[in-house]
Design an enzyme around this catalytic site. Structure first.
Site, PDB file in Angstrom:
ATOM      1  N   HIS A   1      36.287  31.551  40.406  1.00  0.00           N
ATOM      2  CA  HIS A   1      36.442  32.699  41.014  1.00  0.00           C
ATOM      3  C   HIS A   1      37.914  32.807  41.591  1.00  0.00           C
ATOM      4  O   HIS A   1      38.033  33.830  42.286  1.00  0.00           O
ATOM      5  CB  HIS A   1      35.543  32.949  42.379  1.00  0.00           C
ATOM      6  CG  HIS A   1      35.456  31.953  43.430  1.00  0.00           C
ATOM      7  ND1 HIS A   1      34.917  30.550  43.439  1.00  0.00           N
ATOM      8  CD2 HIS A   1      36.364  32.091  44.696  1.00  0.00           C
ATOM      9  CE1 HIS A   1      35.470  29.981  44.465  1.00  0.00           C
ATOM     10  NE2 HIS A   1      35.986  30.980  45.075  1.00  0.00           N
TER      11      HIS A   1
HETATM   12  C1  UD1 Z   1      36.620  34.756  48.828  1.00  0.00           C
HETATM   13  C2  UD1 Z   1      37.618  34.075  49.491  1.00  0.00           C
HETATM   14  C3  UD1 Z   1      37.810  32.931  48.801  1.00  0.00           C
HETATM   15  C4  UD1 Z   1      36.501  31.870  48.426  1.00  0.00           C
HETATM   16  C5  UD1 Z   1      35.295  32.851  48.119  1.00  0.00           C
HETATM   17  C6  UD1 Z   1      34.157  32.248  48.023  1.00  0.00           C
HETATM   18  C7  UD1 Z   1      39.446  35.129  50.657  1.00  0.00           C
HETATM   19  C8  UD1 Z   1      40.908  35.703  50.180  1.00  0.00           C
HETATM   20  N1  UD1 Z   1      39.122  34.676  49.534  1.00  0.00           N
HETATM   21  O1  UD1 Z   1      37.052  35.255  47.603  1.00  0.00           O
HETATM   22  O2  UD1 Z   1      38.568  32.028  49.576  1.00  0.00           O
HETATM   23  O3  UD1 Z   1      36.673  31.202  47.848  1.00  0.00           O
HETATM   24  O4  UD1 Z   1      35.350  34.180  48.860  1.00  0.00           O
HETATM   25  O5  UD1 Z   1      33.131  32.851  47.220  1.00  0.00           O
HETATM   26  O6  UD1 Z   1      39.154  35.242  51.758  1.00  0.00           O
HETATM   27  N2  UD1 Z   1      32.520  41.480  45.702  1.00  0.00           N
HETATM   28  C9  UD1 Z   1      31.123  41.960  45.476  1.00  0.00           C
HETATM   29  N3  UD1 Z   1      30.221  41.522  46.268  1.00  0.00           N
HETATM   30  C10 UD1 Z   1      30.279  40.641  47.391  1.00  0.00           C
HETATM   31  C11 UD1 Z   1      31.750  40.186  47.489  1.00  0.00           C
HETATM   32  C12 UD1 Z   1      32.598  40.441  46.850  1.00  0.00           C
HETATM   33  O7  UD1 Z   1      31.244  42.504  44.366  1.00  0.00           O
HETATM   34  O8  UD1 Z   1      29.472  40.672  47.926  1.00  0.00           O
HETATM   35  C13 UD1 Z   1      33.431  41.579  44.670  1.00  0.00           C
HETATM   36  C14 UD1 Z   1      34.495  42.857  45.080  1.00  0.00           C
HETATM   37  O9  UD1 Z   1      34.860  43.491  43.921  1.00  0.00           O
HETATM   38  C15 UD1 Z   1      35.553  42.028  45.594  1.00  0.00           C
HETATM   39  C16 UD1 Z   1      35.945  40.862  44.843  1.00  0.00           C
HETATM   40  O10 UD1 Z   1      34.292  40.526  44.570  1.00  0.00           O
HETATM   41  O11 UD1 Z   1      36.710  43.012  45.586  1.00  0.00           O
HETATM   42  C17 UD1 Z   1      36.157  39.761  45.525  1.00  0.00           C
HETATM   43  O12 UD1 Z   1      35.888  39.602  47.133  1.00  0.00           O
HETATM   44  P1  UD1 Z   1      36.702  38.784  48.336  1.00  0.00           P
HETATM   45  O13 UD1 Z   1      35.837  38.776  49.198  1.00  0.00           O
HETATM   46  O14 UD1 Z   1      37.849  39.544  48.468  1.00  0.00           O
HETATM   47  O15 UD1 Z   1      37.524  37.657  47.417  1.00  0.00           O
HETATM   48  P2  UD1 Z   1      36.634  36.524  46.674  1.00  0.00           P
HETATM   49  O16 UD1 Z   1      37.296  36.459  45.562  1.00  0.00           O
HETATM   50  O17 UD1 Z   1      34.970  36.661  47.012  1.00  0.00           O
HETATM   51  N1  UDP Z   2      26.954  28.333  45.571  1.00  0.00           N
HETATM   52  C1  UDP Z   2      25.836  29.008  45.473  1.00  0.00           C
HETATM   53  N2  UDP Z   2      25.489  29.666  44.461  1.00  0.00           N
HETATM   54  C2  UDP Z   2      26.272  29.857  43.235  1.00  0.00           C
HETATM   55  C3  UDP Z   2      27.506  29.093  43.423  1.00  0.00           C
HETATM   56  C4  UDP Z   2      27.810  28.413  44.419  1.00  0.00           C
HETATM   57  O1  UDP Z   2      24.875  28.655  46.514  1.00  0.00           O
HETATM   58  O2  UDP Z   2      25.723  30.650  42.248  1.00  0.00           O
HETATM   59  C5  UDP Z   2      27.431  27.404  46.500  1.00  0.00           C
HETATM   60  C6  UDP Z   2      27.929  25.978  46.523  1.00  0.00           C
HETATM   61  O3  UDP Z   2      26.916  25.151  46.252  1.00  0.00           O
HETATM   62  C7  UDP Z   2      28.753  25.771  47.681  1.00  0.00           C
HETATM   63  C8  UDP Z   2      29.511  27.148  47.894  1.00  0.00           C
HETATM   64  O4  UDP Z   2      28.468  28.033  47.322  1.00  0.00           O
HETATM   65  O5  UDP Z   2      28.009  25.158  48.651  1.00  0.00           O
HETATM   66  C9  UDP Z   2      30.691  27.366  47.384  1.00  0.00           C
HETATM   67  O6  UDP Z   2      31.024  28.633  47.281  1.00  0.00           O
HETATM   68  P1  UDP Z   2      32.328  29.199  46.567  1.00  0.00           P
HETATM   69  O7  UDP Z   2      32.585  28.385  45.416  1.00  0.00           O
HETATM   70  O8  UDP Z   2      32.114  30.542  46.483  1.00  0.00           O
HETATM   71  O9  UDP Z   2      33.598  29.274  47.542  1.00  0.00           O
HETATM   72  P2  UDP Z   2      34.719  28.002  47.821  1.00  0.00           P
HETATM   73  O10 UDP Z   2      34.105  26.773  48.331  1.00  0.00           O
HETATM   74  O11 UDP Z   2      35.623  27.904  46.642  1.00  0.00           O
HETATM   75  O12 UDP Z   2      35.446  28.825  49.004  1.00  0.00           O
END
Ligand code: UD1
Ligand code: UDP
Length: 383
Positions: free
Chosen positions: A213
């Site tokens: 991601h």
């Molecule tokens: C965010 C965090 C990242 C973290 C990740 C965990 C920031 C800058 N990034 O990244 O550090 O590792 O979460 O998963 O804070 N979206 C949906 N549904 C949701 C959430 C998001 O469809 O419930 C889609 C939207 O199109 C959105 C995109 O995902 O624009 C990105 O979501 P966003 O929270 O901005 O960043 P992440 O890539 O999720």
């Molecule tokens: N995770 C989950 N379901 C998934 C993928 C990840 O429950 O399909 C959990 C994973 O075990 C970990 C956390 O989500 O505890 C990690 O989140 P993510 O990778 O989104 O964020 P990051 O750690 O990179 O910020």
């Protein structure tokens, strides 16, 4: 008796929910603390949010800001405006933020400007890569926090090097691992291995799990295609399941890369799916299913922060599809290998690991299930 200490515990994104779980439960044990969960709404899909509250037996958030998605400026701006109103109304004694997402820095900044003390759980991690949005979030949050709780000694050194006074830094361990150890047994009840046809007649076959991601991997079509090709090559040797983050699902659609994966938006899966499509993409999984899935995997490939740590504890080989990590301890002491995003490097290392595995050296210190206890004890002494 003294007044109770009001604590706003902030969570916005998937990994935050897993991290606040153990902190909330420890705070609740102490009568002097009154923890209030604030969900910013950065993540909002059921499978990115609600399912974690349910499975981790957390109460519904006390306050929901409903921020949603947007550009960095939009999202952080919106959440600061909303959180400032909450702080003005609640007048908390402490704001606790976890991790490195936009919700972390936005809420920390609001609290600091209102002269409310801030605790940062998972402080001091550095990838030394400022193109990564999380690195900016980490550095800024650490420099305005009053209590910096770290997961490893490297983090303490990073903070000291940046001039953060020693008395603010506390090496307390890893709260995400607290949650893992607490729910590991419960995750064994998950049926995901049978659903995915990895478990038959009580035998578990070899398989790999992928998550992606990071914007650096999935927002650029050339890089994303290269990684998907690498995963396809690995899938020729071993079935690969890919619970897909919404950012990645959207980009695969946007860049018309759908042909490189077989995406099934719903489990249970149709029969024979593996014969036709050894790279199987599915929606994000709930915590317990995901934990069970990685616990039995032969190999995990990821760009997640938290999963590098979880695989270290589970002793599962982890290939991190990035050129750096803010969690070097998972390489030094754990099962993590950095492979970058080069196709040949990913495939070559994956094949090697499939043949030989990797050896974990030791469990990092204080990744023992008691990090949240240590944090609570310190807060009780200091507040
Ligand atoms: C965010 C965090 C990242 C973290 C990740 C965990 C920031 C800058 N990034 O990244 O550090 O590792 O979460 O998963 O804070 N979206 C949906 N549904 C949701 C959430 C998001 O469809 O419930 C889609 C939207 O199109 C959105 C995109 O995902 O624009 C990105 O979501 P966003 O929270 O901005 O960043 P992440 O890539 O999720
Ligand atoms: N995770 C989950 N379901 C998934 C993928 C990840 O429950 O399909 C959990 C994973 O075990 C970990 C956390 O989500 O505890 C990690 O989140 P993510 O990778 O989104 O964020 P990051 O750690 O990179 O910020």
């Amino acid at each position: 008796m003294k007044n109770r200490i009001k604590i706003l515990l902030v969570a916005g994104a998937r990994p935050n929910f897993i991290k606040i779980s153990s902190v909330y439960k420890e705070l609740k044990k102490i009568h002097r603390f009154r923890p209030i969960i604030v969900h910013t709404g950065q993540h909002y899909d059921v499978d990115m949010s609600d399912i974690f509250f349910r499975q981790l037996q957390l109460p519904k958030p006390d306050i929901f800001l409903g921020i949603g998605s947007g550009t960095h400026g939009e999202q952080t701006g919106k959440l600061m405006i909303a959180f400032e109103r909450i702080c003005a109304k609640e007048n908390p004694d402490l704001v606790i933020v976890v991790g490195d997402v936009n919700s972390t820095v936005g809420c920390a900044l609001v609290a600091a400007k209102m002269n409310t003390r801030v605790a940062h759980v998972e402080a001091g991690m550095r990838s030394f890569d400022r193109t990564m949005p999380e690195e900016i979030n980490r550095v800024l949050t650490d420099h305005i926090a009053d209590f910096l709780f770290t997961t490893c000694e490297d983090a303490n050194s990073n903070l000291r090097r940046e001039g953060i006074p020693k008395h603010k830094i506390f090496f307390t361990g890893n709260v995400m691992i607290d949650t893992l150890l607490q729910y590991r047994k419960c995750a064994q009840q998950s049926k995901i291995l049978t659903t995915l046809q990895f478990k038959k007649n009580n035998k578990i076959q070899k398989y790999a799990v992928v998550t992606l991601h990071r914007p650096s991997n999935v927002d650029d079509p050339v890089t994303l295609r290269r990684i998907l090709y690498a995963l396809n090559a690995i899938a020729k040797k071993v079935p690969v399941v890919f619970p897909m983050h919404p950012r990645t699902i959207k980009n695969i659609e946007r860049y018309k890369l759908g042909r490189t994966v077989h995406y099934i938006s719903k489990v249970p899966l149709p029969q024979l799916v593996w014969k036709e499509s050894p790279l199987l993409a599915i929606p994000p999984l709930g915590y317990l299913d995901f934990l069970n899935l990685i616990s039995h995997a032969t190999l995990v490939l990821t760009d997640s922060g938290g999963i590098q740590e979880e695989t270290t504890i589970l002793r599962i080989p982890c290939l991190t599809i990035r050129s750096n990590t803010e969690r070097p301890i998972t390489i030094k002491e754990g099962t993590n290998l950095l492979v970058g995003s080069d196709r040949d490097q990913i495939v070559k290392t994956a094949f090697k690991v499939l043949r030989q595995g990797v050896v974990r050296k030791r469990r990092p210190r204080y990744w023992d299930g008691r990090a949240a206890q240590r944090i609570t004890k310190i807060l009780l002494e200091k507040l």
